[in-house]
Design a protein around this motif. Structure first.
Motif, mmCIF file in Angstrom:
data_model
loop_
_atom_site.group_PDB
_atom_site.id
_atom_site.type_symbol
_atom_site.label_atom_id
_atom_site.label_comp_id
_atom_site.label_asym_id
_atom_site.label_seq_id
_atom_site.Cartn_x
_atom_site.Cartn_y
_atom_site.Cartn_z
ATOM 1 N N ILE A 79 0.840 -1.207 0.000
ATOM 2 C CA ILE A 79 0.000 0.000 0.000
ATOM 3 C C ILE A 79 0.876 1.258 0.000
ATOM 4 N N VAL A 80 1.915 1.226 0.862
ATOM 5 C CA VAL A 80 2.828 2.375 0.908
ATOM 6 C C VAL A 80 3.454 2.615 -0.474
ATOM 7 N N SER A 81 3.882 1.534 -1.125
ATOM 8 C CA SER A 81 4.502 1.658 -2.449
ATOM 9 C C SER A 81 3.554 2.323 -3.438
ATOM 10 N N VAL A 82 2.315 1.841 -3.432
ATOM 11 C CA VAL A 82 1.335 2.383 -4.366
ATOM 12 C C VAL A 82 1.106 3.863 -4.083
ATOM 13 N N VAL A 83 0.977 4.208 -2.796
ATOM 14 C CA VAL A 83 0.722 5.608 -2.425
ATOM 15 C C VAL A 83 1.885 6.499 -2.862
ATOM 16 N N ILE A 84 3.109 6.060 -2.578
ATOM 17 C CA ILE A 84 4.275 6.877 -2.945
ATOM 18 C C ILE A 84 4.369 7.027 -4.468
ATOM 19 N N ALA A 85 4.164 5.931 -5.182
ATOM 20 C CA ALA A 85 4.270 5.985 -6.646
ATOM 21 C C ALA A 85 3.219 6.930 -7.228
ATOM 22 N N MET A 86 1.974 6.780 -6.749
ATOM 23 C CA MET A 86 0.903 7.644 -7.251
ATOM 24 C C MET A 86 1.178 9.101 -6.899
ATOM 25 N N GLY A 87 1.620 9.312 -5.661
ATOM 26 C CA GLY A 87 1.922 10.676 -5.207
ATOM 27 C C GLY A 87 2.984 11.319 -6.065
ATOM 28 N N ALA A 88 4.036 10.541 -6.358
ATOM 29 C CA ALA A 88 5.125 11.073 -7.173
ATOM 30 C C ALA A 88 4.621 11.436 -8.565
ATOM 31 N N LEU A 89 3.792 10.559 -9.103
ATOM 32 C CA LEU A 89 3.274 10.769 -10.445
ATOM 33 C C LEU A 89 2.409 12.023 -10.505
ATOM 34 N N LEU A 90 1.516 12.149 -9.507
ATOM 35 C CA LEU A 90 0.630 13.318 -9.472
ATOM 36 C C LEU A 90 1.445 14.601 -9.304
ATOM 37 N N ALA A 91 2.406 14.554 -8.383
ATOM 38 C CA ALA A 91 3.222 15.730 -8.115
ATOM 39 C C ALA A 91 3.979 16.135 -9.373
ATOM 40 N N SER A 92 4.520 15.146 -10.095
ATOM 41 C CA SER A 92 5.297 15.479 -11.289
ATOM 42 C C SER A 92 4.398 16.074 -12.354
ATOM 43 N N GLU A 93 3.199 15.496 -12.461
ATOM 44 C CA GLU A 93 2.238 16.002 -13.452
ATOM 45 C C GLU A 93 1.945 17.474 -13.192
ATOM 46 N N LEU A 94 1.664 17.750 -11.923
ATOM 47 C CA LEU A 94 1.294 19.109 -11.514
ATOM 48 C C LEU A 94 2.448 20.082 -11.740
ATOM 49 N N LEU A 95 3.634 19.670 -11.273
ATOM 50 C CA LEU A 95 4.815 20.519 -11.407
ATOM 51 C C LEU A 95 5.160 20.740 -12.880
ATOM 52 N N ALA A 96 5.135 19.651 -13.642
ATOM 53 C CA ALA A 96 5.506 19.743 -15.051
ATOM 54 C C ALA A 96 4.578 20.703 -15.773
ATOM 55 N N ARG A 97 3.293 20.667 -15.409
ATOM 56 C CA ARG A 97 2.343 21.553 -16.070
ATOM 57 C C ARG A 97 2.649 23.010 -15.742
#
Lengths: 233, 347
Positions: free
Chosen positions: A204-222
């Motif tokens: 669960i922790v892995s999934v949360v961290i991976a999703m969080g990283a992905l969302l954060a990168s999406e937001l930042l990249a935009r």
């Protein structure tokens, strides 16, 4: 989170974050450099360098880990020299970071190179005619324009480093507190009776961290893309 | 004073160019592929020529890296940095120059906070010109800065370039394949063909040279001459005095007494042995033929002397034979149309 996670689990999560972060930050300047050389320079050996960078992507991770072990392990000349210099990596968390960094390197270079190839060299020429040295051109024109690509590359590399298993366990083994990252810990928990619950929590922790990283990168990249893309952000 | 001597071997194309030009606007003129852009890139240092000798006002530029040459370069596209505002672009060169006069001259004061993506083509190109000027260049290079713009935008920017020539005093090397632009701006003209210089000289002299006509294009060849606005008449015509005679033009947008540059295309000039009577054309000048050049086609390019000015006329072989046209022949030129090329003669 440490209340919900057991001490062994928390240890693995904290170690993984540290390994992935160090692997990403240390390899980032090299990633930018190699991507720049591959994108902008033509020289004999260009194909060889390109192949070398991409090798960890194609090789079985266990092979990469084994190659690291036989070149940097404590029995080897290079390994013992590093050990003597206090920079030994075998069976240490720094070795885990090295393995993770190498495994993640091709992904990072690829993302940065793509964004470099999208930069109009005409802009760099224009900066030169305005009196900017090559270094200033890189810092004030090239780097800001490839920032979204660098960010994407870094996040991809971080995610890859978090999940790296094969090369890590082969090179630096699975020592609790030193080299037992989340994937290694999940593997270890699944080897003992009753370990499924610990494994599940780490999943669960892995999934949360991976999703969080992905969302954060999406937001930042935009946001970065809007800033460098010329729209008033 | 600008001195350029270059040699460079491309694959299958050799650039071998040498010319000198006084201050003002030096126009590199020629068809596409003649090597104009390569000359400018070599002057800027963006092209490392095999052999180069470039000096501006006695200072050698070759051998210096691009960023030390002190040149301003306006490209065909604006090449503004997309991640900076217009103000950021203007200040990029960090020359310490006060941007206010340049900003005002180019009319870009209201654009300073904008990003390049929010500018029109003409606005962006003006900002690019300003950015190059604010690097305090000792030489301004303009490589077809108007090529990517439509006629309306060109008309918007050309006056700024004229003001630059007349007010800023920065020598310019200007690449163009538009005769109209060249006629308007050039002090000195360098005609290029296949990587070689065909002719260098004062713009009026080169443009009225029949030998240069093929480079310019037979249809567009024509002379430019200096004239002064004498009066605006009530019937809507303006009277202009040139060294070779008087011209009547539809109302010219210039004050009485001001100097203008007029352009007369070779194909708009007819020749007559006797002073023509009873024709609708208003502009008739006594002339003498100074040179003739037979082309490959059916035409003959004739250089005429009117007063101290030179004109070009294009006639057919048949007429030339029938009228016995030759050097020294005296007669009259009937000018069907005259265009004002510029508000100022420049240089």
């Amino acid at each position: 989170m440490s209340g919900w996670l057991g001490p062994a689990e928390w240890q693995a999560v904290a170690l993984s974050l540290r390994v992935a972060l160090v692997a990403t930050l240390v390899s980032l300047p090299f990633g930018v450099g190699v991507a720049w050389v591959l994108a902008r320079k033509r020289f004999p050996g260009h194909g060889l360098l390109n192949g070398l960078v991409h090798l960890p992507l194609i090789l079985p991770p266990v092979v990469t880990g084994y190659l690291l072990l036989v070149s940097l392990g404590p029995q080897t000349a290079l390994g013992s020299w590093l050990e003597a210099a206090g920079l030994g990596v075998a069976f240490r968390w720094t070795g885990a970071a090295l393995a993770a960094g190498i495994m993640a390197f091709p992904l990072m270079v690829r993302a940065i190179r793509l964004s470099l190839e999208a930069v109009d060299p005409g802009l760099e020429e224009a900066a030169g005619t305005l009196g900017a040295s090559r270094l200033r051109v890189f810092g004030t024109v090239t780097l800001p324009l490839i920032a979204p690509g660098v960010l994407t590359g870094a996040i991809l590399a971080f995610a890859k480093a978090m999940g790296e298993f094969g090369a890590t366990i082969t090179f630096v083994s699975n020592i609790p507190g030193e080299t037992r990252t989340v994937p290694s810990a999940i593997y270890a928990f699944l080897q003992v009776p009753g370990g499924e619950y610990s494994a599940w929590r780490l999943v669960i922790v892995s999934v949360v961290i991976a999703m969080g990283a992905l969302l954060a990168s999406e937001l930042l990249a935009r946001r970065v893309a809007a800033r460098v893309g010329g729209r008033d952000a | 004073m600008l001195e350029v001597a270059l040699r460079h071997d491309f694959n299958g194309f050799t650039l071998d160019v040498a010319f000198e030009a006084p201050a003002g606007v030096t126009c590199l003129f020629g068809r596409s592929g003649a090597g104009k852009t390569s000359v400018v890139r070599a002057v800027a240092g963006l092209l490392q020529a095999d052999e180069a000798r470039i000096s501006v006002a006695g200072e050698r530029l070759d051998g210096l890296p691009v960023h030390r040459r002190g040149i301003g370069y306006v490209f065909q596209e604006p090449r503004l940095f997309p991640h900076m505002s217009v103000a950021g672009n203007l200040g990029y060169a960090r020359s310490g120059m006060d941007p206010a006069p340049v900003v005002e001259m180019l009319g870009i004061g209201h654009l300073l906070e904008r990003r390049p993506a929010a500018l029109s083509g003409g606005e962006a190109q003006r900002a690019a010109i300003g950015r190059a000027l604010l690097s305090r260049p000792r030489l301004l290079l303009l490589d077809e800065p108007l090529a990517a713009l439509d006629e309306a935008r060109k008309a918007e920017i050309l006056p700024y370039l004229e003001r630059l020539r007349d007010a800023a005093g920065v020598p310019m090397l200007y690449v163009s394949h538009s005769v109209a632009e060249v006629a308007r701006l050039a002090t000195t003209l360098v005609a290029l063909e296949n990587g070689r210089v065909v002719r260098v000289g004062p713009a009026a002299e080169v443009l009225s040279d029949p030998d240069v006509a093929p480079v310019i294009g037979i249809r567009e060849a024509g002379a430019i001459l200096a004239a002064r606005v004498v009066a605006h008449h009530e019937d809507g015509l303006s009277e202009l005095a040139a060294a070779g005679g008087t011209f009547w033009l539809p109302k010219v947008a210039a004050a009485v007494g001001s100097e203008v540059r007029v352009r007369i295309e070779a194909q708009d000039v007819m020749l007559s042995a006797a002073r023509p009577e009873g024709i609708s054309a208003l502009n008739v000048l006594p002339i003498r033929i100074s040179t003739l050049r037979e082309g490959e086609g059916p035409g003959v390019m004739v250089q005429l002397v009117a007063g101290e000015e030179r004109l070009l006329a294009r006639v057919t072989h048949r007429s030339a034979r029938a009228m016995g046209l030759a050097e020294g022949w005296q007669g009259y030129a009937v000018v069907k149309s005259v265009a004002v090329a510029s508000g100022n003669v420049g240089g």
